[in-house]
Write a protein that holds these residues in place. Structure first.
Motif, PDB file in Angstrom:
ATOM      1  N   SER A  95       0.813  -1.213   0.000  1.00  9.99           N
ATOM      2  CA  SER A  95       0.000   0.000   0.000  1.00  9.99           C
ATOM      3  C   SER A  95       0.848   1.266   0.000  1.00  9.99           C
ATOM      4  O   SER A  95       0.418   2.311  -0.496  1.00  9.99           O
ATOM      5  N   HIS A  96       2.056   1.181   0.549  1.00  8.91           N
ATOM      6  CA  HIS A  96       2.959   2.330   0.574  1.00  8.91           C
ATOM      7  C   HIS A  96       3.925   2.239  -0.600  1.00  8.91           C
ATOM      8  O   HIS A  96       4.639   1.237  -0.721  1.00  8.91           O
ATOM      9  N   PRO A  97       3.987   3.243  -1.455  1.00  6.82           N
ATOM     10  CA  PRO A  97       4.831   3.163  -2.651  1.00  6.82           C
ATOM     11  C   PRO A  97       6.309   3.402  -2.338  1.00  6.82           C
ATOM     12  O   PRO A  97       6.700   4.537  -2.044  1.00  6.82           O
ATOM     13  N   PRO A  98       7.149   2.384  -2.405  1.00  2.95           N
ATOM     14  CA  PRO A  98       8.573   2.584  -2.116  1.00  2.95           C
ATOM     15  C   PRO A  98       9.245   3.538  -3.092  1.00  2.95           C
ATOM     16  O   PRO A  98      10.293   4.096  -2.780  1.00  2.95           O
ATOM     17  N   GLU A  99       8.623   3.731  -4.257  1.00  5.70           N
ATOM     18  CA  GLU A  99       9.179   4.660  -5.237  1.00  5.70           C
ATOM     19  C   GLU A  99       9.239   6.095  -4.698  1.00  5.70           C
ATOM     20  O   GLU A  99      10.000   6.917  -5.211  1.00  5.70           O
ATOM     21  N   ARG A 100       8.450   6.395  -3.678  1.00  7.41           N
ATOM     22  CA  ARG A 100       8.446   7.738  -3.082  1.00  7.41           C
ATOM     23  C   ARG A 100       9.444   7.871  -1.934  1.00  7.41           C
ATOM     24  O   ARG A 100       9.644   8.972  -1.405  1.00  7.41           O
ATOM     25  N   LEU A 101      10.079   6.764  -1.570  1.00 12.27           N
ATOM     26  CA  LEU A 101      10.983   6.817  -0.425  1.00 12.27           C
ATOM     27  C   LEU A 101      12.163   7.761  -0.616  1.00 12.27           C
ATOM     28  O   LEU A 101      12.495   8.528   0.303  1.00 12.27           O
ATOM     29  N   PRO A 102      12.833   7.771  -1.778  1.00 13.62           N
ATOM     30  CA  PRO A 102      13.931   8.738  -1.928  1.00 13.62           C
ATOM     31  C   PRO A 102      13.499  10.181  -1.701  1.00 13.62           C
ATOM     32  O   PRO A 102      14.228  10.963  -1.070  1.00 13.62           O
ATOM     33  N   ALA A 103      12.321  10.556  -2.185  1.00 16.96           N
ATOM     34  CA  ALA A 103      11.829  11.920  -1.986  1.00 16.96           C
ATOM     35  C   ALA A 103      11.551  12.191  -0.508  1.00 16.96           C
ATOM     36  O   ALA A 103      11.792  13.309  -0.007  1.00 16.96           O
ATOM     37  N   MET A 104      11.052  11.188   0.197  1.00 13.23           N
ATOM     38  CA  MET A 104      10.771  11.369   1.609  1.00 13.23           C
ATOM     39  C   MET A 104      12.056  11.514   2.423  1.00 13.23           C
ATOM     40  O   MET A 104      12.142  12.333   3.347  1.00 13.23           O
ATOM     41  N   ILE A 105      13.070  10.725   2.066  1.00 11.89           N
ATOM     42  CA  ILE A 105      14.357  10.863   2.751  1.00 11.89           C
ATOM     43  C   ILE A 105      14.971  12.220   2.456  1.00 11.89           C
ATOM     44  O   ILE A 105      15.486  12.896   3.354  1.00 11.89           O
ATOM     45  N   ASP A 106      14.890  12.654   1.202  1.00  9.55           N
ATOM     46  CA  ASP A 106      15.409  13.974   0.847  1.00  9.55           C
ATOM     47  C   ASP A 106      14.760  15.076   1.684  1.00  9.55           C
ATOM     48  O   ASP A 106      15.397  16.080   2.011  1.00  9.55           O
ATOM     49  N   ALA A 107      13.481  14.886   2.027  1.00 12.37           N
ATOM     50  CA  ALA A 107      12.738  15.916   2.751  1.00 12.37           C
ATOM     51  C   ALA A 107      13.239  16.124   4.176  1.00 12.37           C
ATOM     52  O   ALA A 107      12.939  17.155   4.793  1.00 12.37           O
ATOM     53  N   VAL A 108      13.999  15.164   4.714  1.00  9.48           N
ATOM     54  CA  VAL A 108      14.496  15.300   6.091  1.00  9.48           C
ATOM     55  C   VAL A 108      16.023  15.252   6.161  1.00  9.48           C
ATOM     56  O   VAL A 108      16.589  14.991   7.227  1.00  9.48           O
ATOM     57  N   THR A 109      16.692  15.504   5.056  1.00 10.35           N
ATOM     58  CA  THR A 109      18.158  15.455   5.057  1.00 10.35           C
ATOM     59  C   THR A 109      18.816  16.790   5.367  1.00 10.35           C
ATOM     60  O   THR A 109      20.023  16.839   5.617  1.00 10.35           O
ATOM     61  N   SER A 110      18.062  17.870   5.355  1.00 11.21           N
ATOM     62  CA  SER A 110      18.645  19.185   5.608  1.00 11.21           C
ATOM     63  C   SER A 110      19.154  19.283   7.037  1.00 11.21           C
ATOM     64  O   SER A 110      18.532  18.768   7.975  1.00 11.21           O
ATOM     65  N   THR A 111      20.281  19.955   7.212  1.00 12.00           N
ATOM     66  CA  THR A 111      20.837  20.190   8.543  1.00 12.00           C
ATOM     67  C   THR A 111      20.572  21.613   9.012  1.00 12.00           C
ATOM     68  O   THR A 111      21.090  22.036  10.047  1.00 12.00           O
ATOM     69  N   GLU A 112      19.762  22.354   8.258  1.00 15.60           N
ATOM     70  CA  GLU A 112      19.451  23.730   8.636  1.00 15.60           C
ATOM     71  C   GLU A 112      18.612  23.752   9.915  1.00 15.60           C
ATOM     72  O   GLU A 112      17.799  22.846  10.155  1.00 15.60           O
ATOM     73  N   PRO A 113      18.771  24.781  10.751  1.00 21.84           N
ATOM     74  CA  PRO A 113      17.934  24.886  11.964  1.00 21.84           C
ATOM     75  C   PRO A 113      16.455  24.903  11.602  1.00 21.84           C
ATOM     76  O   PRO A 113      16.045  25.585  10.660  1.00 21.84           O
ATOM     77  N   GLY A 114      15.665  24.131  12.337  1.00 27.53           N
ATOM     78  CA  GLY A 114      14.237  24.076  12.077  1.00 27.53           C
ATOM     79  C   GLY A 114      13.829  23.141  10.970  1.00 27.53           C
ATOM     80  O   GLY A 114      12.640  23.023  10.655  1.00 27.53           O
ATOM     81  N   ALA A 115      14.779  22.456  10.363  1.00 30.99           N
ATOM     82  CA  ALA A 115      14.458  21.504   9.289  1.00 30.99           C
ATOM     83  C   ALA A 115      13.650  20.344   9.865  1.00 30.99           C
ATOM     84  O   ALA A 115      13.819  19.967  11.024  1.00 30.99           O
TER      85      ALA A 115
END
Length: 263
Positions: free
Chosen positions: A103-123
């Motif tokens: 039910s969960h599309p693994p094809e979207r996983l890279p985009a989801m990981i990218d969304a939390v890779t920032s080290t900026e404050p408040g990311a």
């Protein structure tokens, strides 16, 4: 040993299973095609259909696959908690929640990981694969399930004062920092309630959450694990948490992770 996925992230997917022998090879194939170097931990609850044995046979020929066996059907939430601890002990930077039923599309996983890779404050420290934000959708779901999901999310937003559209979603990426800051031993929620509980813990720790649109598809093989008891638990706990948080606000104190754990 942990490995690095195509987005450059050191990530582990926790995959709870109970009678998913038909689905497991399919979802792992799609997952490794989308993120070839990612690692997977299958947490099997003593599946009568041999899912655990199948996972072991696959792990014997693929070092990216790891297996933990449990003696009975102990629930989704506790399986993820086990996986979170396992991943933290082995130094993964990201830990992923994902269902084994397709039910969960693994094809979207890279985009989801990218969304939390920032080290900026408040990311953001948590990415949620969302069905109910623009660009998200559901496929092959009966109207009754759509109403249940939308209604449950609306109730959680109103009761808890959240802005998220899909707080009950189970496709997620947590940063190591988000999980390491929690007392995992205090988590005993299940089903929808587990997802709400985890979201509150991230937010109350002052960390950000981002929703990434996904296409959610109803499983093709096997039976849904959703039950009336899971829905009732979620409604009762969300109601209690909502009341408690409002009382805390009126008393001039900010609800936080310690308060959440007291439930």
């Amino acid at each position: 040993m942990s490995s690095t996925d195509s987005a450059g992230a050191n990530a582990l997917v926790v995959l709870p299973t109970y009678n998913e022998a038909e689905n497991l090879p399919l979802i792992l194939g799609r997952l490794f095609e989308a993120a070839p170097a990612i690692d997977v931990l299958v947490v099997d609850d003593g599946s009568p259909d041999g899912t655990g044995d199948l996972a072991e046979s696959m792990a014997a020929t693929d070092p990216r696959i790891h297996v933990q066996h449990r003696t009975g059907k102990l629930g989704l939430g506790s399986a993820y908690v086990l996986g979170f601890g396992w991943g933290l002990e082995r130094g993964y930077d990201f830990v992923v929640e994902m269902d084994a039923d397709g039910s969960h599309p693994p094809e979207r996983l890279p985009a989801m990981i990218d969304a939390v890779t920032s080290t900026e404050p408040g990311a953001p420290s948590l990415a949620i694969g969302s069905r109910w934000v623009p660009g998200g959708s559901v496929v092959n779901w009966p109207l009754s399930r759509q109403i249940l999901s939308r209604g449950g999310n609306l109730y959680a937003r109103l009761a808890l004062g959240l802005q998220l559209k899909d707080v009950t979603a189970g496709f997620r990426v947590y940063t190591r920092e988000a999980l390491a800051g929690m007392d995992l031993s205090t988590i005993d929620s299940k089903g929808y309630c587990f997802q709400v509980d985890m979201t509150l813990r991230v937010l109350d720790a002052g960390r950000g959450v981002v929703e990434v649109p996904i296409e959610f598809r109803e499983r093709e093989f096997g039976e849904s694990k959703m039950s009336q008891a899971i829905v009732v638990e979620a409604m009762l706990r969300v109601t209690r948490w909502g009341i408690g948080r409002r009382v805390a606000t009126l008393r001039g104190r900010r609800p936080g992770p310690a308060w959440v754990a007291e439930d």
